[in-house]
Design a protein around this motif. Sequence first.
Motif, PDB file in Angstrom:
ATOM      1  N   THR A 145       0.982  -1.205  -0.070  1.00 21.56           N
ATOM      2  CA  THR A 145       0.117   0.086  -0.010  1.00 21.56           C
ATOM      3  C   THR A 145       0.966   1.166  -0.014  1.00 21.56           C
ATOM      4  O   THR A 145       2.117   1.195   0.359  1.00 21.56           O
ATOM      5  N   ILE A 146       0.402   2.401  -0.138  1.00 23.00           N
ATOM      6  CA  ILE A 146       1.211   3.620  -0.340  1.00 23.00           C
ATOM      7  C   ILE A 146       1.735   3.853   1.229  1.00 23.00           C
ATOM      8  O   ILE A 146       3.056   4.205   1.143  1.00 23.00           O
ATOM      9  N   ALA A 147       1.166   3.757   2.179  1.00 18.03           N
ATOM     10  CA  ALA A 147       1.749   3.893   3.344  1.00 18.03           C
ATOM     11  C   ALA A 147       2.691   2.820   3.679  1.00 18.03           C
ATOM     12  O   ALA A 147       3.957   3.098   4.364  1.00 18.03           O
ATOM     13  N   THR A 148       2.472   1.482   3.455  1.00 16.81           N
ATOM     14  CA  THR A 148       3.328   0.580   4.072  1.00 16.81           C
ATOM     15  C   THR A 148       4.773   0.544   2.951  1.00 16.81           C
ATOM     16  O   THR A 148       5.694   0.160   3.301  1.00 16.81           O
ATOM     17  N   MET A 149       4.654   1.001   1.686  1.00 15.33           N
ATOM     18  CA  MET A 149       5.616   1.176   0.943  1.00 15.33           C
ATOM     19  C   MET A 149       6.551   2.407   1.394  1.00 15.33           C
ATOM     20  O   MET A 149       7.697   2.217   1.510  1.00 15.33           O
ATOM     21  N   SER A 150       5.860   3.366   1.905  1.00 17.82           N
ATOM     22  CA  SER A 150       6.707   4.655   2.595  1.00 17.82           C
ATOM     23  C   SER A 150       7.599   4.095   3.816  1.00 17.82           C
ATOM     24  O   SER A 150       8.512   4.687   3.854  1.00 17.82           O
ATOM     25  N   ALA A 151       6.785   3.376   4.522  1.00 23.04           N
ATOM     26  CA  ALA A 151       7.374   2.596   5.649  1.00 23.04           C
ATOM     27  C   ALA A 151       8.614   1.498   5.371  1.00 23.04           C
ATOM     28  O   ALA A 151       9.301   1.437   6.334  1.00 23.04           O
ATOM     29  N   SER A 152       8.456   1.133   4.377  1.00 21.38           N
ATOM     30  CA  SER A 152       9.585  -0.085   3.794  1.00 21.38           C
ATOM     31  C   SER A 152      10.808   0.817   3.562  1.00 21.38           C
ATOM     32  O   SER A 152      10.645   1.972   2.907  1.00 21.38           O
ATOM     33  N   GLY A 153      11.829   0.091   3.637  1.00 27.00           N
ATOM     34  CA  GLY A 153      13.268   0.674   3.099  1.00 27.00           C
ATOM     35  C   GLY A 153      13.691  -0.009   1.985  1.00 27.00           C
ATOM     36  O   GLY A 153      14.954  -0.069   2.013  1.00 27.00           O
ATOM     37  N   LYS A 154      12.889  -0.542   1.146  1.00 29.42           N
ATOM     38  CA  LYS A 154      13.171  -1.294  -0.024  1.00 29.42           C
ATOM     39  C   LYS A 154      13.859  -0.151  -1.055  1.00 29.42           C
ATOM     40  O   LYS A 154      13.059   0.830  -1.405  1.00 29.42           O
ATOM     41  N   PRO A 155      15.108  -0.306  -1.581  1.00 32.79           N
ATOM     42  CA  PRO A 155      15.505   0.636  -2.520  1.00 32.79           C
ATOM     43  C   PRO A 155      14.550   0.878  -3.534  1.00 32.79           C
ATOM     44  O   PRO A 155      14.074  -0.002  -4.269  1.00 32.79           O
ATOM     45  N   GLY A 156      14.406   2.047  -4.180  1.00 33.34           N
ATOM     46  CA  GLY A 156      13.705   2.668  -5.269  1.00 33.34           C
ATOM     47  C   GLY A 156      11.982   2.657  -4.770  1.00 33.34           C
ATOM     48  O   GLY A 156      11.578   3.425  -5.742  1.00 33.34           O
ATOM     49  N   TRP A 157      11.794   2.135  -3.752  1.00 36.57           N
ATOM     50  CA  TRP A 157      10.295   2.681  -3.334  1.00 36.57           C
ATOM     51  C   TRP A 157       9.996   3.813  -3.084  1.00 36.57           C
ATOM     52  O   TRP A 157       9.043   4.300  -3.011  1.00 36.57           O
ATOM     53  N   ASP A 158      11.086   4.710  -2.873  1.00 36.80           N
ATOM     54  CA  ASP A 158      10.778   6.092  -2.311  1.00 36.80           C
ATOM     55  C   ASP A 158      10.404   6.964  -3.544  1.00 36.80           C
ATOM     56  O   ASP A 158       9.790   8.095  -3.286  1.00 36.80           O
ATOM     57  N   THR A 159      10.613   6.647  -4.828  1.00 35.84           N
ATOM     58  CA  THR A 159      10.289   7.282  -5.854  1.00 35.84           C
ATOM     59  C   THR A 159       9.156   6.625  -6.722  1.00 35.84           C
ATOM     60  O   THR A 159       8.665   7.269  -7.736  1.00 35.84           O
ATOM     61  N   MET A 160       8.690   5.367  -6.373  1.00 34.19           N
ATOM     62  CA  MET A 160       7.991   4.545  -7.506  1.00 34.19           C
ATOM     63  C   MET A 160       6.551   5.413  -7.647  1.00 34.19           C
ATOM     64  O   MET A 160       5.937   5.558  -8.457  1.00 34.19           O
ATOM     65  N   PHE A 161       5.911   5.487  -6.493  1.00 33.31           N
ATOM     66  CA  PHE A 161       4.676   6.238  -6.285  1.00 33.31           C
ATOM     67  C   PHE A 161       4.522   7.418  -5.595  1.00 33.31           C
ATOM     68  O   PHE A 161       3.660   7.722  -4.883  1.00 33.31           O
ATOM     69  N   PRO A 200       4.438  11.505  -4.284  1.00 33.49           N
ATOM     70  CA  PRO A 200       4.996  11.331  -3.253  1.00 33.49           C
ATOM     71  C   PRO A 200       4.750  10.336  -2.222  1.00 33.49           C
ATOM     72  O   PRO A 200       3.536  10.133  -2.028  1.00 33.49           O
ATOM     73  N   GLN A 201       5.791  10.031  -1.382  1.00 34.58           N
ATOM     74  CA  GLN A 201       5.372   9.111  -0.228  1.00 34.58           C
ATOM     75  C   GLN A 201       4.404   9.646   0.983  1.00 34.58           C
ATOM     76  O   GLN A 201       4.359  10.881   1.110  1.00 34.58           O
ATOM     77  N   VAL A 202       3.966   8.873   1.738  1.00 28.96           N
ATOM     78  CA  VAL A 202       3.315   9.150   2.936  1.00 28.96           C
ATOM     79  C   VAL A 202       4.529   9.415   3.967  1.00 28.96           C
ATOM     80  O   VAL A 202       5.562   8.979   3.960  1.00 28.96           O
ATOM     81  N   PRO A 203       4.411  10.967   4.444  1.00 31.90           N
ATOM     82  CA  PRO A 203       5.607  11.388   5.252  1.00 31.90           C
ATOM     83  C   PRO A 203       5.568  10.647   6.955  1.00 31.90           C
ATOM     84  O   PRO A 203       4.417  10.142   7.231  1.00 31.90           O
ATOM     85  N   GLY A 204       6.333  10.860   7.362  1.00 29.97           N
ATOM     86  CA  GLY A 204       6.595  10.302   8.747  1.00 29.97           C
ATOM     87  C   GLY A 204       7.316   8.966   9.158  1.00 29.97           C
ATOM     88  O   GLY A 204       7.247   8.352  10.103  1.00 29.97           O
ATOM     89  N   PHE A 205       8.181   8.663   7.983  1.00 30.89           N
ATOM     90  CA  PHE A 205       8.912   7.267   8.168  1.00 30.89           C
ATOM     91  C   PHE A 205      10.361   7.546   8.235  1.00 30.89           C
ATOM     92  O   PHE A 205      10.552   7.768   7.117  1.00 30.89           O
ATOM     93  N   LEU A 206      11.160   7.434   9.174  1.00 30.72           N
ATOM     94  CA  LEU A 206      12.648   7.636   9.143  1.00 30.72           C
ATOM     95  C   LEU A 206      13.091   6.501   9.210  1.00 30.72           C
ATOM     96  O   LEU A 206      12.664   5.406   9.790  1.00 30.72           O
ATOM     97  N   LYS A 207      14.345   6.140   8.280  1.00 32.47           N
ATOM     98  CA  LYS A 207      14.857   5.060   8.222  1.00 32.47           C
ATOM     99  C   LYS A 207      16.154   4.657   9.021  1.00 32.47           C
ATOM    100  O   LYS A 207      17.295   5.685   8.822  1.00 32.47           O
ATOM    101  N   ALA A 208      16.434   3.779   9.924  1.00 30.12           N
ATOM    102  CA  ALA A 208      17.458   3.704  10.527  1.00 30.12           C
ATOM    103  C   ALA A 208      18.261   2.335  10.223  1.00 30.12           C
ATOM    104  O   ALA A 208      17.683   1.650   9.058  1.00 30.12           O
ATOM    105  N   GLU A 209      19.260   1.802  10.589  1.00 24.38           N
ATOM    106  CA  GLU A 209      20.013   0.556  10.288  1.00 24.38           C
ATOM    107  C   GLU A 209      19.704  -0.720  11.049  1.00 24.38           C
ATOM    108  O   GLU A 209      19.811  -0.239  12.235  1.00 24.38           O
TER     109      GLU A 209
END
Length: 400
Positions: free
Chosen positions: A142-158, A160-169
């Motif tokens: 979904t749009i929100a769960t793709m935004s939450a995901s850290g899969k490379p390339g998903w930040d531009t696929m659809f 703008p993303q849903v804001p509010g998800f920061l990525k750690a390691e």
Amino acid sequence: MEFNEFAINKLMYVTNRPEIVFTEGSGMWMTDHTGKRYLDYLQGWAVNALGHAPKCIEEALVAQSKKLINPSPAFYNAPSIELANLLTENSVFDRVFFANSGAEANEGAIKLARKWGKVNKNNQGEDRFEIITFNHSFHGRTIATMSASGKPGWDTMFAPQVPGFLKAELNDLASVERLISKKTVAVMLEPVQGEGGVIPATREFMQGLRRLTKNANLLLIVDEVQTGVGRTGELFAYQLSGIEPDIMTLGKGIGGGVPLAALLAREEIACFEAGEQGGTYNGNPLMTAVGAAVIKELLKPDFLPTVKATGEYLSAELIKLSDKHGFEGERGEGLLRALKLGKDIGPQIVEAARDLQPLGLLLNSPRPNLLRFMPSLNVTKDEIDQMLTMLEGVLVQLGH
């Protein structure tokens, strides 16, 4: 029947598929439209916890279909109550919301965390809504769960993303701590990053993350869509670390092949009000009857210990195979494992294994440099040995 006799062109294109139509399955095996059989180490991407067409699911579907299929979520039904009790009695959670897919359960977890952040505001009286997730994570499509995901390339696929998800390691506690702000409400992670390459969170990291989130008054959400329901040898993967999360999501294995998922939360976190969460088919008795049958099977005394033992056997045999072919070892938990190839030959192996004659082998390569193994939880050692023999033949055939 020939493949071209099937009207496949009416299906929307979403992925590359081989020219095979599967028609039936039993246990670890599937059969295609030509009668060829395949040893299945995908099992619907860790969905078929008990293999193809298990008796207990057949019986649950037949029995419940004769009683009641969907009274609507506006009313209680007996199978959903039974399954909710089975899940809460065997976990640290108190409340359950049933959904149809892991992505939907994760959407619910995001909504619940944000609602809790409205109730539990920051020191300035502002809503908290940001959720820290992880690079290489996968939480749905979904749009929100793709935004939450850290899969490379998903930040531009659809975008703008849903804001509010920061990525750690993953396994880097300091990277999480650096991202915490007055807007943070939760940290969300997979105990094992399945789509990311079967990368387990260490016990120490999970325990440190629980301490960090408690000290910062943040929720800890475990996405157990792939790792839950016995996959790691425990009923839920968070139990491997001896921690108590605030929210958990389940999918895949809980339905054993039917569309069923769940969002679980501790009592003090379950703050939805009427109308804020729902869905036409959520908690319908046909699907939850299957879920109850699956959980009851897993709770039999010898089931989970056998999963652990079989997982250890698969791990040891993959290490032997790795050593023999100069690969880079293996990793995983229970019966969610990966063979690290050290070179980008995974897709080539998958295709050659599928095309073996007279029997095919179904494997998965989420990254080109590894193979992922997701057998049914009742896979036998003989079936593991057979898979390894077939894989060995493929490696020899390809010159690896």
